[in-house]
Design a protein around this motif. Structure first.
Motif, PDB file in Angstrom:
ATOM      1  N   VAL A  68     -10.823   2.234 -13.527  1.00  0.00           N
ATOM      2  CA  VAL A  68     -11.074   1.781 -12.164  1.00  0.00           C
ATOM      3  C   VAL A  68     -11.310   2.991 -11.261  1.00  0.00           C
ATOM      4  O   VAL A  68     -10.928   4.119 -11.585  1.00  0.00           O
ATOM      5  CB  VAL A  68      -9.899   0.935 -11.626  1.00  0.00           C
ATOM      6  CG1 VAL A  68      -9.618  -0.241 -12.545  1.00  0.00           C
ATOM      7  CG2 VAL A  68      -8.635   1.772 -11.447  1.00  0.00           C
ATOM      8  N   TRP A 124      -6.323  -3.646  -8.609  1.00  0.00           N
ATOM      9  CA  TRP A 124      -5.619  -3.420  -9.882  1.00  0.00           C
ATOM     10  C   TRP A 124      -4.132  -3.681  -9.713  1.00  0.00           C
ATOM     11  O   TRP A 124      -3.514  -4.338 -10.556  1.00  0.00           O
ATOM     12  CB  TRP A 124      -5.861  -1.980 -10.354  1.00  0.00           C
ATOM     13  CG  TRP A 124      -5.313  -1.666 -11.709  1.00  0.00           C
ATOM     14  CD1 TRP A 124      -5.959  -1.808 -12.910  1.00  0.00           C
ATOM     15  CD2 TRP A 124      -4.005  -1.164 -12.008  1.00  0.00           C
ATOM     16  NE1 TRP A 124      -5.131  -1.429 -13.941  1.00  0.00           N
ATOM     17  CE2 TRP A 124      -3.924  -1.020 -13.431  1.00  0.00           C
ATOM     18  CE3 TRP A 124      -2.904  -0.812 -11.252  1.00  0.00           C
ATOM     19  CZ2 TRP A 124      -2.778  -0.553 -14.076  1.00  0.00           C
ATOM     20  CZ3 TRP A 124      -1.760  -0.346 -11.890  1.00  0.00           C
ATOM     21  CH2 TRP A 124      -1.703  -0.218 -13.281  1.00  0.00           C
ATOM     22  N   THR A 183      -5.217  -5.549 -16.812  1.00  0.00           N
ATOM     23  CA  THR A 183      -4.871  -4.209 -16.357  1.00  0.00           C
ATOM     24  C   THR A 183      -4.188  -3.431 -17.477  1.00  0.00           C
ATOM     25  O   THR A 183      -3.600  -4.014 -18.390  1.00  0.00           O
ATOM     26  CB  THR A 183      -3.925  -4.251 -15.137  1.00  0.00           C
ATOM     27  OG1 THR A 183      -2.676  -4.853 -15.526  1.00  0.00           O
ATOM     28  CG2 THR A 183      -4.531  -5.032 -13.989  1.00  0.00           C
ATOM     29  N   MET A 204     -11.688  -8.774 -11.686  1.00  0.00           N
ATOM     30  CA  MET A 204     -10.708  -8.099 -12.518  1.00  0.00           C
ATOM     31  C   MET A 204      -9.764  -9.116 -13.143  1.00  0.00           C
ATOM     32  O   MET A 204      -9.179  -9.951 -12.445  1.00  0.00           O
ATOM     33  CB  MET A 204      -9.914  -7.089 -11.683  1.00  0.00           C
ATOM     34  CG  MET A 204      -9.140  -6.064 -12.498  1.00  0.00           C
ATOM     35  SD  MET A 204      -8.264  -4.844 -11.454  1.00  0.00           S
ATOM     36  CE  MET A 204      -9.639  -4.029 -10.610  1.00  0.00           C
ATOM     37  N   ALA A 214      -9.117  -1.488 -16.472  1.00  0.00           N
ATOM     38  CA  ALA A 214      -9.143  -2.915 -16.165  1.00  0.00           C
ATOM     39  C   ALA A 214     -10.263  -3.567 -16.953  1.00  0.00           C
ATOM     40  O   ALA A 214     -11.216  -2.907 -17.385  1.00  0.00           O
ATOM     41  CB  ALA A 214      -9.329  -3.153 -14.668  1.00  0.00           C
TER      42      ALA A 214
END
Length: 416
Positions: A8, A16, A59, A56, A49
């Motif tokens: 990211v 995130w 993670t 998204m 991610a």
């Protein structure tokens, strides 16, 4: 459409954090203050991610860590944390993709192993991780423990010294050296950064509501700090106007037996406290047997703690020490290809050498089972009885136990 997995950037970091909260079933709200506090402590090249059409949905992050091994040496570890997959995208291979790429990068960097604390037991074995340390938490009924509640300080029997109240700033000053001393004598201790000390003593942005704990430091006769405890206490009284308070130990580090005895005696002797929760300790912790009546300590939790993934067999087994001299040839299977091969371990109390060989093996085992043996916690004899390792030569499992097992079990005190 295909799912994208990548690191990211700074603009995506708040999302995130939010998606990570979703995965852990924590309120999915992230403040600007939290982002500003956390961002400088995340290497975004190792914050990953998964995206589905720009949204998204998973993670993952890793960071550098040290892990103490038997004898006190530190292993370079790739710590894995913040792993989530949103409930809409389970069973699509996202964890496999993120983990495989990160472990390959860790192997390329030269890390000896990877570590994590598993939220669920069944997930990580298939990726070559195995539980290398376990934890136990006790609750102590101090009214039955047998201590003299009039106690007011360490006695000569407990090593003398003194206990003094402290604050978070003092723990941040003296705690790191004590923690390093503990790691030099106990396998399984993961390193604490200054950021970790700040978060553990309320000197960072409180992601969760912060309650300032009480702190106490034990000093030996020389005046040098030999241990400390951080604890919280509630304020419950029963209907008869009698105190019924529970003390919860947040952190207790002791580098001498005298400090350990005195600090546990201290928390069990505070006025109004009728119950002590010990927090996560090693399964062979001294605390139950420190009590005049060990039956006053009841196990609340016993579970796996630190999971280890061997990435380089010699780098894991050469820095540690061994209970006696001996030789063991290990045939290690690793489907991912990071640590497989046949290795000869020549061990001694001073250390060991671990080299690739082609000779006949003594034990045949998967890399995940090797991880459970690496810090001295698990029994090769028990694994053989379970059918999880193969004895290629009679008596090899018992010989492995003589070499690899430790007199004290590894202890990993920190969740990360």
């Amino acid at each position: 459409m295909s799912l994208e997995v990548r690191a990211v950037d700074e603009s995506e970091f708040p999302e995130w954090l939010r998606v990570r909260r979703v995965g852990f079933l924590v309120q999915p709200v992230v403040s600007e203050e939290e982002v500003a506090d956390r961002l400088p402590h995340h290497d975004l090249s190792r914050v990953f991610a998964a995206f589905d059409q720009g949204r998204m949905v998973a993670t993952y992050r890793s960071f550098d860590q040290t892990l103490s091994t038997v004898g006190g040496a530190d292993l370079a570890a790739n710590a894995v944390s913040g792993v989530t997959v949103s409930p809409t995208h389970r069973r699509r291979g996202l964890l496999s993709r993120m983990l495989a790429g990160d472990l390959a990068a860790a192997k390329e960097r030269g890390d000896a192993c990877a570590t994590l604390v598993a939220a669920e037991y069944p997930i990580y074995g298939r990726f070559g991780f195995g539980p290398a340390s376990w934890l136990t938490e006790w609750t102590i009924d101090v009214t039955r423990a047998g201590f003299d509640r009039r106690w007011s300080g360490p006695t000569a029997e407990e090593g003398g010294g003194r206990i003094e109240l402290a604050d978070g700033a003092q723990i941040r000053k003296e705690g790191p050296a004590l923690h390093r001393r503990l790691a030099a004598s106990r396998a399984g201790i993961t390193g604490r950064t200054q950021r970790g000390w700040d978060m553990g003593t309320g000197n960072a942005y409180p992601v969760e509501p912060w309650t300032e704990p009480f702190y106490a430091v034990y000093r030996g006769d020389s005046g040098e700090a030999e241990g400390y405890v951080a604890y919280l206490a509630d304020g419950k009284w029963n209907e008869g106007k009698q105190p019924h308070n529970t003390l919860r130990v947040r952190d207790l580090v002791a580098v001498t037996p005298a400090a350990e005895r005195a600090l546990w005696r201290y928390v069990c002797s505070i006025d109004w406290i009728t119950r002590v929760r010990t927090g996560y300790r090693a399964p062979d912790d001294l605390v139950p047997l420190l009590l005049p009546d060990p039956r006053a300590a009841r196990v609340l939790t016993h579970a796996d703690m630190l999971w280890l993934r061997v990435l380089d067999v010699p780098k894991v087994f050469e820095p540690r020490t061994y209970a006696t001299e001996g030789t063991l040839v290990l045939d290690v299977k690793d489907a991912a290809g990071f640590a497989g091969g046949r290795f000869r371990l020549d061990a001694s109390p001073q250390g060991g050498t671990c080299t690739p060989v082609s000779s006949a093996p003594d034990l045949v085992l998967d890399v995940a089972e090797l991880a459970t043996l690496a810090l001295g916690d698990e029994s090769a004899v028990r694994l053989a009885a379970l059918g999880r390792i193969e004895e290629a030569k009679d008596g090899a499992a018992a010989r492995a136990d003589l070499l690899l097992r430790t007199s004290r079990r590894p202890w990993s005190m920190d969740v990360f």
